[in-house]
Design an enzyme around this catalytic site. Structure first.
Site: not given
Ligand code: NAD
Length: 495
Positions: A191, A266, A300
């Protein structure tokens, strides 16, 4: 493979972006059962580039059924070596389609083509080839437990994997999950983030073109609260591997409790990059600049808190500000562009709000400080100086091109500031003192500590964090553990 589709005339003619982007389930592009689509935009121009099928729980259910059938069918019966060969063919298909993938990723996410070509695409291929090599080397053990029995373990695929990814590195983070899962013999429902669906769908097609059986990799686009949540809640999904925000990570843990799915999270970061006066200052400034401004800070592990010893603070801030002002911001599809837009207007507003919060809290804006231009979601590379460790801009993940620079006096003070957030993902230390470097490597709360560099990752090295940065490790052989289950076989032989 092709669904009803047509090209938008305002796109470069060499790009075959289908305006209607359907789901990929069981090897076929299909509209969502609801028939709904949502628009996706190019953040550099804010123009709509495609309509993407809005999958929901019913589509997730179809995809999970297809993934289960593939697991119990051809894929589950295949020789491990053949699985590895198919993954290598998948890598070849990606390499052959790399120009298209690079442009698609750039159009959809705003990432500069130069960065995708130099960093994301090579990492995707490296990850896939690395795990292809694992496929036939996932061994069990014969463990001598009793003289009257032969006891051994086998490592079995965990099952159907739900992979949920963010928008900042759609191709690369997608592959961090797909490659080890498939190498272990699992099947996947991916997804992608709703802002960046296009390259995930193309990856799914390329897997089919490479000969990976239908149903092994399904891609369901849609929103987090519907499609994402349905994947997390689904009783026939064995594991969720998630990269995204801490808030959603917590929701995922709650949803996964239903059938006690295995979970890897992550999450975010607010990583400290610490500069001592004995460091090579120019090298530290250069790496600190790319550590926060690469991918417009949407990383991140961005070095978003730069801790600088007071003896070199003024010089460091001056040099960092000069570098920030020199960054070439613009059209991400132009080869010379170093920084593109943020992924969406919402993200741009969020980052601009944080810059204002920093001003209100008393930080000095010494570079950038606002929107870049008037079209597209561009934010100038911004340096906030005189930042205090307890300010919101020094504690919360901004996820944009905003460096906060904090002064410190002693080692203890630097450590306490560095470890003083809710996150534990990564950290950097710049010093020529080998003893100090070891002390910091030991005492910093982080999954990765970089010394006299900032930011490189390699799929061979475990990656992940603790606390609000999540738990579990991706990459290396840690990822093989994530996607397999160990089984004991006890054969009573008699003495
Ligand atoms: P997000 O959490 O808003 O969304 C991530 C994914 O989760 C998307 O595909 C979204 O559609 C899905 N999602 C949202 N609500 C959900 C739910 N209730 N159930 C299941 N899936 C759901 O994050 P974002 O804004 O896309 O990305 C930014 C975040 O990701 C930042 O906090 C960043 O630090 C983190 N990140 C971490 C790493 C790592 O390796 N640690 C790498 C990249 C990004």
């Amino acid at each position: 493979m092709q669904s009803t589709s047509y090209l938008r005339r305002d796109l470069p003619p060499q790009l075959s972006v289908r305006y209607r982007q359907d789901l990929l389930i069981d090897g076929t592009r299909l509209p969502a059962l609801s028939g709904r689509y949502f628009e996706t935009r190019n953040p550099a121009t804010e123009e709509v580039i495609a309509e993407v099928a809005e999958g929901d729980a019913a589509d997730i259910d179809r995809a999970v059924k297809s993934a289960r059938a593939a697991l119990e069918g051809e894929w589950g019966q295949m020789r491990a070596a053949d699985r590895g060969t198919l993954l290598l063919k998948f890598a070849d298909a990606i390499r052959n389609a790399q120009d298209e993938l690079v442009e698609l990723e750039s159009l959809d996410s705003g990432k500069p083509v130069s960065a995708i070509r130099r960093q994301d695409l090579p990492a995707v291929l490296d990850t896939l080839r690395y795990y292809a090599g694992f496929a036939d080397k996932i061994n069990g053990q014969v463990i001598p437990s009793r003289p009257d029995a032969l006891t051994y373990t086998v490592r079995e695929p965990l099952g159907v994997v739900g992979a949920i990814i963010p928008w900042n590195f759609p191709l690369m983070i997608g592959m961090w999950k797909i490659a080890p899962a498939l190498a272990c013999g699992c099947t996947v429902v991916l997804k992608p983030a709703e802002l960046t669906s296009l390259t995930a769908l193309r990856l799914g097609e390329l897997a089919i073109e490479a000969g990976i059986p239908a149903g092994v990799l399904n891609v369901v686009t849609g929103f987090g609260r519907t499609a994402g949540q349905a994947l997390v809640d689904h009783p026939d999904v064995d594991k969720v591997t998630f990269t995204g925000s801490p808030a959603v990570g917590r929701q995922i843990l709650r949803g996964a409790a239903g059938n006690l799915k295995r979970v890897t999270l992550e999450l975010g970061g607010k990583s400290a990059n610490i500069v001592f006066p004995d460091a090579d200052l120019d090298a530290a400034v250069k790496a600190a600049s790319s550590g926060i401004f690469f991918n417009a800070g949407q990383v991140c592990s961005a070095g978003s808190r730069i801790l600088v010893h007071e003896d070199v603070y003024t010089e460091f801030v001056g040099k960092l500000a000069a570098r920030a002002r020199a960054i070439r911001i613009g059209d991400p599809t132009e080869a010379g562009t170093a920084m593109g837009p943020l992924v969406s207007a919402t993200q741009m507003k969020r980052v601009l709000d944080y810059i204002d919060i920093g001003r209100t809290e008393g930080a000095a804006v010494v570079a950038g400080g606002g929107r870049h231009g008037s079209t597209g979601c561009f934010v100038a590379a911004t340096v906030l100086a005189n930042v205090k460790p307890d300010m919101r801009v020094a504690q919360e993940e901004i996820f944009g091109p905003v460096a906060t620079v904090i002064a410190f006096r002693t080692e203890e003070e630097a450590l306490s500031i560095a470890n003083g957030t809710a996150y534990s993902l990564a950290a950097g230390v710049w010093s020529a003192d080998i003893s100090r470097v070891h002390r910091f490597a030991r005492r910093l709360k982080a999954g990765t500590v970089w010394v006299n560099t900032y930011g490189p990752t390699d799929v061979r090295l475990p990656w992940g964090g603790a606390r609000d940065s999540g738990f579990g490790r991706e990459h290396g052989d840690a990822a093989i553990d994530n996607f397999t289950e160990s089984k004991v076989v006890w054969i009573q032989t008699g003495l």
